[in-house]
Motif scaffolding. Sequence first.
Motif, PDB file in Angstrom:
ATOM      1  N   SER A 140       0.859  -1.186   0.000  1.00  0.00           N
ATOM      2  CA  SER A 140       0.000   0.000   0.000  1.00  0.00           C
ATOM      3  C   SER A 140       0.905   1.248   0.000  1.00  0.00           C
ATOM      4  O   SER A 140       2.118   1.151   0.225  1.00  0.00           O
ATOM      5  CB  SER A 140      -0.868   0.000   1.252  1.00  0.00           C
ATOM      6  OG  SER A 140      -0.063   0.265   2.388  1.00  0.00           O
ATOM      7  N   GLY A 141       0.276   2.418  -0.230  1.00  0.00           N
ATOM      8  CA  GLY A 141       1.044   3.673  -0.253  1.00  0.00           C
ATOM      9  C   GLY A 141       1.793   3.910   1.056  1.00  0.00           C
ATOM     10  O   GLY A 141       2.963   4.293   1.057  1.00  0.00           O
ATOM     11  N   GLY A 142       1.103   3.653   2.176  1.00  0.00           N
ATOM     12  CA  GLY A 142       1.734   3.854   3.489  1.00  0.00           C
ATOM     13  C   GLY A 142       2.913   2.911   3.690  1.00  0.00           C
ATOM     14  O   GLY A 142       3.953   3.287   4.236  1.00  0.00           O
ATOM     15  N   MET A 143       2.751   1.665   3.232  1.00  0.00           N
ATOM     16  CA  MET A 143       3.842   0.684   3.364  1.00  0.00           C
ATOM     17  C   MET A 143       5.036   1.109   2.515  1.00  0.00           C
ATOM     18  O   MET A 143       6.183   1.011   2.936  1.00  0.00           O
ATOM     19  CB  MET A 143       3.366  -0.703   2.908  1.00  0.00           C
ATOM     20  CG  MET A 143       2.389  -1.368   3.842  1.00  0.00           C
ATOM     21  SD  MET A 143       1.796  -2.883   3.038  1.00  0.00           S
ATOM     22  CE  MET A 143       0.760  -3.556   4.317  1.00  0.00           C
ATOM     23  N   GLN A 144       4.762   1.594   1.291  1.00  0.00           N
ATOM     24  CA  GLN A 144       5.860   2.038   0.411  1.00  0.00           C
ATOM     25  C   GLN A 144       6.628   3.187   1.073  1.00  0.00           C
ATOM     26  O   GLN A 144       7.854   3.247   1.016  1.00  0.00           O
ATOM     27  CB  GLN A 144       5.309   2.508  -0.929  1.00  0.00           C
ATOM     28  CG  GLN A 144       4.779   1.379  -1.773  1.00  0.00           C
ATOM     29  CD  GLN A 144       4.302   1.847  -3.137  1.00  0.00           C
ATOM     30  OE1 GLN A 144       4.767   2.849  -3.656  1.00  0.00           O
ATOM     31  NE2 GLN A 144       3.362   1.134  -3.714  1.00  0.00           N
ATOM     32  N   GLN A 145       5.875   4.092   1.712  1.00  0.00           N
ATOM     33  CA  GLN A 145       6.561   5.227   2.337  1.00  0.00           C
ATOM     34  C   GLN A 145       7.407   4.743   3.519  1.00  0.00           C
ATOM     35  O   GLN A 145       8.484   5.273   3.780  1.00  0.00           O
ATOM     36  CB  GLN A 145       5.534   6.292   2.760  1.00  0.00           C
ATOM     37  CG  GLN A 145       6.115   7.653   3.085  1.00  0.00           C
ATOM     38  CD  GLN A 145       6.941   8.279   1.971  1.00  0.00           C
ATOM     39  OE1 GLN A 145       7.973   7.757   1.566  1.00  0.00           O
ATOM     40  NE2 GLN A 145       6.513   9.412   1.475  1.00  0.00           N
ATOM     41  N   ARG A 146       6.939   3.678   4.206  1.00  0.00           N
ATOM     42  CA  ARG A 146       7.737   3.126   5.302  1.00  0.00           C
ATOM     43  C   ARG A 146       9.039   2.507   4.773  1.00  0.00           C
ATOM     44  O   ARG A 146      10.081   2.615   5.402  1.00  0.00           O
ATOM     45  CB  ARG A 146       6.932   2.078   6.078  1.00  0.00           C
ATOM     46  CG  ARG A 146       6.011   2.748   7.076  1.00  0.00           C
ATOM     47  CD  ARG A 146       5.309   1.721   7.910  1.00  0.00           C
ATOM     48  NE  ARG A 146       3.976   1.474   7.395  1.00  0.00           N
ATOM     49  CZ  ARG A 146       3.196   0.460   7.740  1.00  0.00           C
ATOM     50  NH1 ARG A 146       3.646  -0.449   8.580  1.00  0.00           N
ATOM     51  NH2 ARG A 146       1.993   0.342   7.262  1.00  0.00           N
ATOM     52  N   VAL A 147       8.961   1.881   3.585  1.00  0.00           N
ATOM     53  CA  VAL A 147      10.186   1.336   2.978  1.00  0.00           C
ATOM     54  C   VAL A 147      11.148   2.490   2.661  1.00  0.00           C
ATOM     55  O   VAL A 147      12.354   2.422   2.916  1.00  0.00           O
ATOM     56  CB  VAL A 147       9.876   0.531   1.690  1.00  0.00           C
ATOM     57  CG1 VAL A 147      11.160   0.094   0.994  1.00  0.00           C
ATOM     58  CG2 VAL A 147       9.005  -0.683   2.008  1.00  0.00           C
TER      59      VAL A 147
END
Length: 259
Positions: A140-147
């Motif tokens: 998800s977008g939030g997960m990508q930003q965490r990466v």
Amino acid sequence: MNDDYAISIENVGKTYRSRDGREHPVLKGLDFRVRPGEFVSIVGQSGSGKTTLLKTISGLQEPTEGRILVKGRPISEGVEDIAMVFQAPVLLPWRNNLDNVLLPLEFRGTRNEQSRDYARELLEMVGLGDKAKRYSYELSGGMQQRVAICRALVSRPDLLLMDEPFGALDAMTRDSMNFEIQRIWRTTGCSVLFVTHSISEAVWLGDRVVVVGDKPGRIVADVTIDLPRPRDTTHRFSPEFSGYVTEIEAHIGVTAGIS
Ligand SMILES: Nc1ncnc2c1ncn2[C@@H]1O[C@H](COP(=O)(O)OP(=O)(O)OP(=O)(O)O)[C@@H](O)[C@H]1O
Ligand SMILES: [Mg+2]
């Protein structure tokens, strides 16, 4: 002493020159310091020069006036201690998440077994331990930003620059990312400069909120946020919190000519 600070921005100005030779002063006389481990939020009108400021601090571009010192040393001597997170995560789709996190170390030629373990640790820390071998399109977008945040942290920066990192996220994901970033900051002990359009986010996260006015960008207020830590949602409903938000709104309103 300058080397007591994580970063010293000393009378910094930045002027862009357009193709017709005209000069556009974007930042003027910016002067502030960040102590080691401090979390400083930056707010201001669109176009006031916040991204320009972060790019100048990160060494992506040079100031036209003044100087920037990192732990007392000019940034021109090397910016290895600084990492930046942008609004969009920009992950490489052909690399899995672990390999995306390790990218900065590959560029520096310092990727090894230990750094791989650390990258895995960071992914664990942001709740993506089971996604190390997955690809960005599976997140998800939030997960990508965490990466992307793990990628910034993998080189163990002393200073983390974040330019509206949660701007593209929905309100609920953004709330949980606020908790995440508070936890990461407390765990790593790095100093953070955090640009946001959300005044409540700026107050909730920051030890200080620096307000940048526009035309040209300059500091119009530097407000110390004296709320206890760690902060939870209850702080958002306290009268002190609302007081800070109102104060900062007034500073931004004044600079925009809305009294
Ligand atoms: N490379 C460039 N060349 C010329 N002008 C530029 C350049 N980059 C930014 N500007 C101008 O500098 C000003 C500040 O831009 P900047 O992106 O720093 O603002 P900002 O505060 O980050 O805005 P936003 O909140 O919308 O992201 C704008 O007027 C912009 O048009
Ligand atoms: Mg910007």
